[in-house]
Design an enzyme around this catalytic site. Sequence first.
Site, PDB file in Angstrom:
ATOM      1  N   GLU A 142       0.481  -1.050  -0.535  1.00 39.85           N
ATOM      2  CA  GLU A 142       0.175  -0.675   0.004  1.00 39.85           C
ATOM      3  C   GLU A 142       0.492   1.381   0.264  1.00 39.85           C
ATOM      4  OE1 GLU A 142      -0.053  -2.497   1.962  1.00 39.85           O
ATOM      5  OE2 GLU A 142      -2.123  -3.238   1.694  1.00 39.85           O
ATOM      6  N   HIS A 211      -9.613  -4.718  10.793  1.00 39.35           N
ATOM      7  CA  HIS A 211     -10.430  -4.512   9.446  1.00 39.35           C
ATOM      8  C   HIS A 211     -12.073  -3.837   9.542  1.00 39.35           C
ATOM      9  CE1 HIS A 211      -8.694  -7.288   8.500  1.00 39.35           C
ATOM     10  NE2 HIS A 211      -8.523  -7.796   7.333  1.00 39.35           N
TER      11      HIS A 211
END
Lengths: 406, 393
Positions: A142, A211
């Site tokens: 990322e 998450h």
Amino acid sequence: MATLFQGLGVVTPLSSSNSFDSNKFLLPSRRSLSERKDGIFVVRSDARVSQVMKTGARKHELLIPNAVATKGGSSVASTSKSGHELLLFEALREGLEEEMERDPCVCVMGEDVGHYGGSYKVTKGLATKFGDLRVLDTPIAENSFTGMGIGAAMTGLRPVVEGMNMGFLLLAFNQISNNCGMLHYTSGGQFKIPIVIRGPGGVGRQLGAEHSQRLESYFQSIPGIQMVACSTPYNAKGLMKAAIRSENPVILFEHVLLYNLKEKIPDEEYVLSLEEAEMVRPGEHVTILTYSRMRYHVMQAAKTLVNKGYDPEIIDIRSLKPFDLYTIGNSVKKTHRVLIVEECMRTGGIGASLTAAITENFHDYLDAPIVCLSSQDVPTPYAGTLEEWTVVQPAQIVTAVEQLCQ
Amino acid sequence: MALSRLSHRGVGSTLLRPFSARPISSDATLTIETSVPFTAHNCDPPSRDVATSAPELLTFFRDMALMRRMEIAADSLYKAKLIRGFCHLYDGQEAVAVGMEAGITKRDCIITAYRDHCTFLGRGGTLLEVFAELMGRREGCSKGKGGSMHFYKKESGFYGGHGIVGAQIPLGCGLAFAQKYSKDEAVTFALYGDGAANQGQLFEALNIAALWDLPAILVCENNHYGMGTAEWRAAKSPAYYKRGDYVPGLKVDGMDVLAVKQACKFAKEHALKNGPLILEMDTYRYHGHSMSDPGSTYRTRDEISGVRQERDPIERVRKLLLTHDIAAEKELKDIEKEIRKEVDEAIAKAKESPMPDPSDLFTNVYVKGYGVEVLISSNYTALEFYRRMDIFS
């Protein structure tokens, strides 16, 4: 940026709406928009003005009776006879596809966006249509690919970077903060970063602590970026298009639980304003400000409130940075009471900033302290019952309004 | 066929006697060759002849079969919506967890990513702790607050259980640093997948580990797919054992439990003397990435069944047991039946176990006793109650 004159209550939003100028919304692009055959119009949420080029003027339905739109949920967006029904993730894809067709500089990069079709199917079919170089499957890196997207944007490409889950973008925080947000400033205006960073976030169904993050609260301090949160298929498509066309870096927050919302959206092309809030339900008693998934909890609570005789005004703020203090201010001046319902944690969340902004600007108009309902300041637990307690539930919203309106 | 040399072989009918009265003495060392030799990078590979024993092989069989059964059961529970959210299953990769345990001790640390159910079991976790946690119950190993991706067991050196790809590797190198600091004479195995192998933080941590001679062993569980992306589409060099460059590496057949055991033993010795090492376990997962991934859009069903037929870790050990007359077909089936029963009982018990108390929402945010207050949002209803509570851990 929105200019705020402290204490005077005068607010000039980013896009001046006192003298509506439709040309303001035709953002500069590489191809002339007058070439387009179909009309393009920007929709203002308060229905004051809807400048259109070819198609007729449109009027909003101002009330959404179905809080959680499922099959054939009534459309807030369109009273036009035509229009097509789709799910929110399809609306995002439609917006993305249209922009990619329109402008060859738009490309997508992210994990599993290409061949796999996207973990939430937002980019399904795009790789086959546009090829591997425009829909890039990145390795799990990322920090690097976000940085690369920013670098590409510096030269004029318009990447749309997808975080498979917003929480993963924490790995790219430095790139987003220092490069994405600050390069335009530190270079004295030489470089523009027309990047869009998007992805699903928010508390889902027992996805676990890592998450279920709400990154809007972490990113809100970064100068130079804009943040928007979509909540319906209609505004998802409109905001996606607006974000891509914007010359500024935009972070588009989607929500894991909203991807399957169904709504009928116009067939005609439309682009929404990034800095504008959406009037979901006008009312008189209290202003409820919300965004993303909490909009639906608010709407559910609204049903109960209406039955109890309350008349809440519900605004989906949509623009998390900068706030649309014009719409919000007008509402506060009308109702004198504010309730903020958000999914961020209480500490340092969007609600905290919004509370400060409203208090600073509209203090004289408030009859009661602003109430902010947020998620608890805890990591999101896995167990279903605990997770439910972490986020704001409709019952709490009802109680808060009752107490506020005493 | 595997070569074997038995130092002692008993005689006599085995059919009528219970298993514990096997004629082969448990001291007998079996030496079995690994399926393929090890491939080394910047070091000398260990021998492919692995010393084991009949009881050990049986334990391998039992442990792997238990793990396999547990994962299949978790699949059904997920489809029955008793497990929600994310659930990443390990079936196919059992040999890595079991082989690793055989080569090390509980004083050595293991840290892994989110495909952690079997690793947790290998470290001494119980089935009840697993299923209770998966169902979000209070008796789960993280009290229902962690979920599938957050299993931990401090007393046996299992440090989790991590959801963000690659983030556990710097943690693992930190564990190794602490071990060196405290002169533990133990090592840390930091596991990650082929997807995580492209994370920058891995190389940062590896550089530091090599610089400071830390007893860190980075283990790439290469199941060849990072969610939906095949390794060749994500990595310029899929030779993960070589990517440490100056750090030596070893490529291991991760479906062969004996090879894994040998490699981990070798790695531990190496790390204690020479610093970090990379192990690449060539393995395979039968399920998709998680329960929401069918696992067949990016690979063919033929590939999956091919691996199952040729390389399944449990079948390999079963064949060894049968060939070396350590157990009969029926006994192995009995073991599997026993395992099924064990798993079913654990699930039943877990289903009965209570959900966490609402007050558990606020426990363990901070450690008690430092005068820290947890900010409570101004939610009006029942949560007002928590304002007055003792909300510390």
